[in-house]
Design an enzyme around this catalytic site. Sequence first.
Site, PDB file in Angstrom:
ATOM      1  N   LYS A 168       0.681  -1.188   0.019  1.00 49.53           N
ATOM      2  CA  LYS A 168      -0.055  -0.001   0.003  1.00 49.53           C
ATOM      3  C   LYS A 168       0.632   1.217  -0.054  1.00 49.53           C
ATOM      4  O   LYS A 168       2.045   1.224   0.548  1.00 49.53           O
ATOM      5  CB  LYS A 168      -0.937  -0.084   1.308  1.00 49.53           C
ATOM      6  CG  LYS A 168      -1.773  -1.110   1.387  1.00 49.53           C
ATOM      7  CD  LYS A 168      -3.143  -1.041   0.361  1.00 49.53           C
ATOM      8  CE  LYS A 168      -4.108  -2.164   0.375  1.00 49.53           C
ATOM      9  NZ  LYS A 168      -5.087  -2.060  -0.870  1.00 49.53           N
ATOM     10  N   ASP A 197      -0.709   0.098  -4.380  1.00 49.70           N
ATOM     11  CA  ASP A 197      -2.081   0.215  -4.266  1.00 49.70           C
ATOM     12  C   ASP A 197      -2.146   1.535  -3.412  1.00 49.70           C
ATOM     13  O   ASP A 197      -1.952   1.661  -2.394  1.00 49.70           O
ATOM     14  CB  ASP A 197      -2.642  -0.935  -3.559  1.00 49.70           C
ATOM     15  CG  ASP A 197      -4.285  -0.613  -3.674  1.00 49.70           C
ATOM     16  OD1 ASP A 197      -4.901   0.610  -4.251  1.00 49.70           O
ATOM     17  OD2 ASP A 197      -5.022  -1.522  -3.572  1.00 49.70           O
ATOM     18  N   GLU A 249     -11.749  -2.432  -8.811  1.00 51.36           N
ATOM     19  CA  GLU A 249     -12.442  -2.686  -7.528  1.00 51.36           C
ATOM     20  C   GLU A 249     -13.519  -1.851  -7.079  1.00 51.36           C
ATOM     21  O   GLU A 249     -14.362  -2.216  -6.280  1.00 51.36           O
ATOM     22  CB  GLU A 249     -11.574  -3.017  -6.304  1.00 51.36           C
ATOM     23  CG  GLU A 249     -10.888  -1.653  -5.830  1.00 51.36           C
ATOM     24  CD  GLU A 249      -9.848  -1.880  -4.714  1.00 51.36           C
ATOM     25  OE1 GLU A 249      -8.695  -2.368  -5.078  1.00 51.36           O
ATOM     26  OE2 GLU A 249     -10.405  -1.736  -3.612  1.00 51.36           O
ATOM     27  N   ASP A 272     -14.262  -7.308  -9.691  1.00 51.52           N
ATOM     28  CA  ASP A 272     -14.550  -7.961  -8.654  1.00 51.52           C
ATOM     29  C   ASP A 272     -15.846  -8.428  -8.888  1.00 51.52           C
ATOM     30  O   ASP A 272     -16.779  -7.852  -9.234  1.00 51.52           O
ATOM     31  CB  ASP A 272     -14.471  -6.867  -7.530  1.00 51.52           C
ATOM     32  CG  ASP A 272     -14.833  -7.346  -6.128  1.00 51.52           C
ATOM     33  OD1 ASP A 272     -15.655  -8.143  -6.090  1.00 51.52           O
ATOM     34  OD2 ASP A 272     -14.182  -7.081  -5.291  1.00 51.52           O
ATOM     35  N   HIS A 299      -9.781  -8.118  -7.962  1.00 48.70           N
ATOM     36  CA  HIS A 299      -9.601  -7.578  -6.401  1.00 48.70           C
ATOM     37  C   HIS A 299     -10.235  -8.661  -5.381  1.00 48.70           C
ATOM     38  O   HIS A 299     -11.456  -8.924  -5.617  1.00 48.70           O
ATOM     39  CB  HIS A 299     -10.206  -6.268  -6.510  1.00 48.70           C
ATOM     40  CG  HIS A 299     -10.679  -5.966  -5.311  1.00 48.70           C
ATOM     41  ND1 HIS A 299     -11.741  -5.864  -4.480  1.00 48.70           N
ATOM     42  CD2 HIS A 299      -9.635  -5.421  -4.063  1.00 48.70           C
ATOM     43  CE1 HIS A 299     -11.773  -5.162  -3.296  1.00 48.70           C
ATOM     44  NE2 HIS A 299     -10.482  -4.889  -3.183  1.00 48.70           N
TER      45      HIS A 299
HETATM   46 MG    MG Z   1      -6.964  -2.459  -4.323  1.00 48.67          MG
END
Ligand code: MG
Length: 372
Positions: A168, A197, A249, A272, A299
């Site tokens: 992240k 991300d 996502e 997703d 995702h």
């Molecule tokens: Mg993500």
Amino acid sequence: MARIVRVEIRMVTLVPLVKRVDAIQSFVAQETPFVTITDTDGASGTGYSYTIGQGGPAIVSLLRETLAPLLIGREAEEIERTWRDLLFATHATAVGAITSLALAAVDTALWDLRCKRAGLPLWRLAGGAKPSIPLYSTEGGWLHIDTAALVEDALAVQAQGFAGSKIKVGRPHLAEDAARLAAVRAAVGDSYRLMVDANQAFPFHEALLRAHMLADHGITWFEEPMPADDVTGHARLAAASRVPVAVGESLYSPGQFKDYIALGACSIVQVDVARVGGITPWLKVAHMAEAHNLAVCPHFLMELHVSLVCAIPNSWMLEYIPQLDAIATTRLDIRTGQAHPPETPGLGIGWDEGAIARMTVPGSHHIISEGA
Ligand code: MG
């Protein structure tokens, strides 16, 4: 052919196995609505959906009040027709997260039923493209984790044969993100994939700055750099960035994916199955991506996505985040970093009915049946 005679709705709340923090939120609970559909032959299928902590009761309400009654009497095998009719019945609340998540619980139940009646596992019935898929892990890359622990987890996952790790990003200053990525890259070497991300955290200028930084660390993709409704911003970023942009996502219909793909606004499609409204629209997005030579890396929901990514030819990697262990008797089949889809008919997830019964949220259990 067999008609639908009974629809059961339940919801459980799951607690994540590890603390999950990203640039905009902390994931503290997974509301998991279930739909079980039974037909006139007594066959049944169970599907599910999820939230990351908000909106579950609204999904249950939509299912109970609007969608489940419309299912009674329908041919279970007419999944496309049912999906279209249910979408139309809720057209004033679509495209929307709650509606898509509710549709997904119904649609995945109908696919489970279809597969069981056919005696086939989902990955074969939905396409049968490949017997396994490489995994990457997100579970050790959350934003609150310190750099030493990030490195430790990436090395451990690499040693298990995984293809990569996702880290992240979104620390206050770009330099902090850069230092964390540099430490992990130095430890794992150049041939291990690192994804990042941002969970939609950045305005355009910051996303552009960080995209340039990411290229220096051999990053495989830059996920959700900006708010998902900024399609043109993503197109500008994708044109300027040396790191491929990944989205999906936070998109809730095939049409939203069409806009991203048509504008060249993403290179990795992370559709997703719950948020797009089920397996029926998921496959459409995946095939649309294939026609544009784009890879699908879905995702979350690895327990269900493992079958879908093995159904299509243009899947690339599967995200490792276990989330059903408390209510499932089955586990993802992992062998040297590769996930293998279940071969049992249906979605291939063994549900622990006792655990689901114990964990069902009070007030969320409803049965809608013919003649009731
Ligand atoms: Mg993500």
